[in-house]
Motif scaffolding. Structure first.
Motif, PDB file in Angstrom:
ATOM      1  N   SER A 148       0.820  -1.195   0.000  1.00 27.36           N
ATOM      2  CA  SER A 148       0.000   0.000   0.000  1.00 27.36           C
ATOM      3  C   SER A 148       0.864   1.260   0.000  1.00 27.36           C
ATOM      4  O   SER A 148       1.658   1.484   0.902  1.00 27.36           O
ATOM      5  N   ARG A 198       2.185  19.516  16.307  1.00 25.59           N
ATOM      6  CA  ARG A 198       0.915  20.041  15.814  1.00 25.59           C
ATOM      7  C   ARG A 198       1.091  21.405  15.143  1.00 25.59           C
ATOM      8  O   ARG A 198       1.664  22.320  15.731  1.00 25.59           O
ATOM      9  N   GLU A 218       8.434  -6.965  17.203  1.00 22.12           N
ATOM     10  CA  GLU A 218       8.051  -5.606  16.822  1.00 22.12           C
ATOM     11  C   GLU A 218       8.648  -4.574  17.765  1.00 22.12           C
ATOM     12  O   GLU A 218       9.103  -3.514  17.331  1.00 22.12           O
ATOM     13  N   PHE A 219       8.632  -4.884  19.055  1.00 28.75           N
ATOM     14  CA  PHE A 219       9.236  -3.966  20.010  1.00 28.75           C
ATOM     15  C   PHE A 219      10.722  -3.805  19.730  1.00 28.75           C
ATOM     16  O   PHE A 219      11.246  -2.695  19.698  1.00 28.75           O
ATOM     17  N   ARG A 273      -6.562  -4.239   3.843  1.00 29.39           N
ATOM     18  CA  ARG A 273      -6.558  -3.391   2.653  1.00 29.39           C
ATOM     19  C   ARG A 273      -7.827  -3.584   1.817  1.00 29.39           C
ATOM     20  O   ARG A 273      -8.188  -4.712   1.484  1.00 29.39           O
ATOM     21  N   HIS A 326       8.625   6.409  16.624  1.00 27.31           N
ATOM     22  CA  HIS A 326       9.509   7.400  17.235  1.00 27.31           C
ATOM     23  C   HIS A 326      10.683   7.746  16.325  1.00 27.31           C
ATOM     24  O   HIS A 326      11.742   8.135  16.820  1.00 27.31           O
ATOM     25  N   GLN A 336      11.435  -1.713  16.761  1.00 29.33           N
ATOM     26  CA  GLN A 336      11.304  -0.279  17.036  1.00 29.33           C
ATOM     27  C   GLN A 336      12.505   0.239  17.815  1.00 29.33           C
ATOM     28  O   GLN A 336      13.042   1.309  17.515  1.00 29.33           O
ATOM     29  N   ALA A 350      -0.014   9.859   6.079  1.00 31.15           N
ATOM     30  CA  ALA A 350      -0.162   8.517   6.654  1.00 31.15           C
ATOM     31  C   ALA A 350       1.206   7.921   6.959  1.00 31.15           C
ATOM     32  O   ALA A 350       1.429   7.333   8.024  1.00 31.15           O
ATOM     33  N   HIS A 388       4.870   6.861  15.058  1.00 29.02           N
ATOM     34  CA  HIS A 388       4.579   5.794  16.011  1.00 29.02           C
ATOM     35  C   HIS A 388       5.827   5.018  16.366  1.00 29.02           C
ATOM     36  O   HIS A 388       5.946   4.481  17.460  1.00 29.02           O
ATOM     37  N   HIS A 412      -1.923   0.497  15.019  1.00 26.25           N
ATOM     38  CA  HIS A 412      -0.552   0.400  15.513  1.00 26.25           C
ATOM     39  C   HIS A 412      -0.519  -0.211  16.900  1.00 26.25           C
ATOM     40  O   HIS A 412       0.453  -0.849  17.282  1.00 26.25           O
ATOM     41  N   GLN A 432       2.820   9.574   9.938  1.00 24.29           N
ATOM     42  CA  GLN A 432       2.188   9.150  11.187  1.00 24.29           C
ATOM     43  C   GLN A 432       2.752   7.799  11.631  1.00 24.29           C
ATOM     44  O   GLN A 432       3.036   7.587  12.806  1.00 24.29           O
ATOM     45  N   LYS A 433       2.933   6.902  10.681  1.00 26.39           N
ATOM     46  CA  LYS A 433       3.486   5.598  11.045  1.00 26.39           C
ATOM     47  C   LYS A 433       4.913   5.749  11.563  1.00 26.39           C
ATOM     48  O   LYS A 433       5.303   5.105  12.544  1.00 26.39           O
ATOM     49  N   ASP A 445       1.626   4.085   1.045  1.00 22.67           N
ATOM     50  CA  ASP A 445       2.361   4.707   2.140  1.00 22.67           C
ATOM     51  C   ASP A 445       3.419   3.767   2.726  1.00 22.67           C
ATOM     52  O   ASP A 445       4.448   4.229   3.206  1.00 22.67           O
ATOM     53  N   ARG A 488      15.225   3.117  16.742  1.00 24.58           N
ATOM     54  CA  ARG A 488      15.536   4.305  17.539  1.00 24.58           C
ATOM     55  C   ARG A 488      17.014   4.330  17.901  1.00 24.58           C
ATOM     56  O   ARG A 488      17.613   5.402  18.026  1.00 24.58           O
TER      57      ARG A 488
END
Lengths: 229, 229
Positions: free
Chosen positions: A10, A67, A152-153, B67, A61, A156, A52, A59, B59, A55-56, A12, A160
């Motif tokens: 997809s 904003r 997944e952790f 999708r 970081h 991430q 999009a 998430h 998330h 934003q991912k 993004d 980072r």
DNA sequence: GTGAGCATGATTGTATACGATTCTCGCTTC
DNA sequence: GAAGCGAGAATCGTATACAATCATGCTCAC
């Protein structure tokens, strides 16, 4: 995340992958502004999909979303850096043990090929890519442990860590890493879970001590940033 | 995430909070379809912000985004349920120890008030809300430990545990939970990190054994779902 | 010369519109 | 009567348009 290349990726997701890689390889520096229009133009998509993607990344970081101000490549603080490595210390050693206990020849080969790729990138002088591959080694271990949630952790945290290294790295010798990975590989080959756990623990400790985490924040890139927080 | 109520909460954050709460309190059942138009109508916003909210929930693994098919409240599998509790077992005991070592009177009071709220909800027969508050107790511990990174992971795992409990809970006695939390509170009050770590470990084990995780998938809510996978 | 206040431009936040994909359901056909 | 097929409806993916907010540079008073 970390799934085998899905053919129908997809829109993004493609951008997320490419931007994440760019950050991992230190081509996008911490603090850099990521204008929606600009990113959209680069990848030939509209702001909708760029938003999009950003934003991912936020998430994970990897980018900081403020904003009404826009997106910036994240700048982990010293405190955050410590926390990331503390979290890794909680998760990775035990995961390495699980991986050792479930090791298969195919998985072992994948790990070996990661190390080979890393060495190759290093020989070519592409330290950014070498660092990225070095991180993938850790993620691969979690995958072998067959713990998708923890994987997944870790993915991430490894991501980072890339930013943290970009900001706080002080030691030149990137070679020690390869040695640590090689030692881990041997523990895996021997199926020695306890050894793998210990090696991972000290490897992470070694990584942490190779950072300069004295309180000073990052070198501000502009006066504005120096005063904004 | 888990930040103090920011006055200028960007539109989608409001929706994320409310939907997450609805899922935690078991008002939105696993597998339920979340049509973008429908959600947007409920909250009086356009699909744009609904999509952003659904992405954030995805998330956290609270909703499943397929999708071209839409968003559904997630239905954790048995394997996923085990993984979530394994991850919690890696993170929470050590975090409880840290929290005990950093405990302050104010923090202790916050934990006590969490327990009180939980009991109150239970007395009112609102088991959904009680469960939600019970989860917040765990997140609060991570916050007290002053480990924002781990806190976010635990918050996610607690969230997912809500769904897991909705699907696999088998034991009626929700009271044992309160007892465990009370015992933890006393360990915190005594500043006994080792005890807190042990109590948390057995509390999580107890939670896990209270689930019926025999391979069977979830009870399909419709014939279609029963056959679709 | 300095600093406050305002106007202008740039960038993000949200809504709407249109094309693409999937699902529904009645119809044909065997 | 059941299975296969196709048109229509519904829903999602992306692009574009407009509104709100923030940054910048000017003017003007002191």
């Amino acid at each position: 995340m970390a799934r085998a290349a899905q053919k129908t990726e997809s829109g993004d997701e493609r951008i997320v992958d490419r931007m994440a890689t760019a950050i991992h390889e230190h081509r996008l520096a911490p603090g850099m502004k990521l204008s929606e229009d600009e990113v959209g133009e680069v990848y030939g998509v509209s702001r909708t999909v760029v938003r999009a993607a950003l934003q991912k990344l936020a998430h994970m970081h990897l980018v900081d979303l403020r904003r009404n101000r826009g997106a910036f490549v994240a700048q982990p603080t010293v405190k955050e850096a410590r926390e990331v490595f503390e979290a890794r210390a909680l998760l990775e050693p035990r995961t390495a043990r699980s991986a050792a206990e479930r090791m298969t020849p195919a998985a072992l080969a994948r790990l070996q090929s990661h190390i080979d790729d890393e060495h190759r990138a290093l020989d070519e002088g592409d330290t950014g890519r070498a660092l990225h591959l070095s991180g993938l080694f850790h993620v691969e271990i979690a995958r072998i442990a067959d713990q998708k949630t923890v994987e997944e952790f870790i993915a991430q945290l490894v991501s980072r860590s890339s930013l943290i290294i970009a900001l706080y790295w002080q030691r030149r010798a990137a070679l020690c890493e390869s040695h640590a990975h090689h030692a881990l590989l041997q523990a895996f080959a021997a199926g020695d879970g306890t050894l793998a756990e210990d090696l991972m623990k000290s490897h992470l400790l070694d990584l942490l001590t190779s950072l300069d985490l004295r309180e000073r924040g990052s070198v501000p890139q502009s006066l504005r940033e120096a005063l904004s927080e």
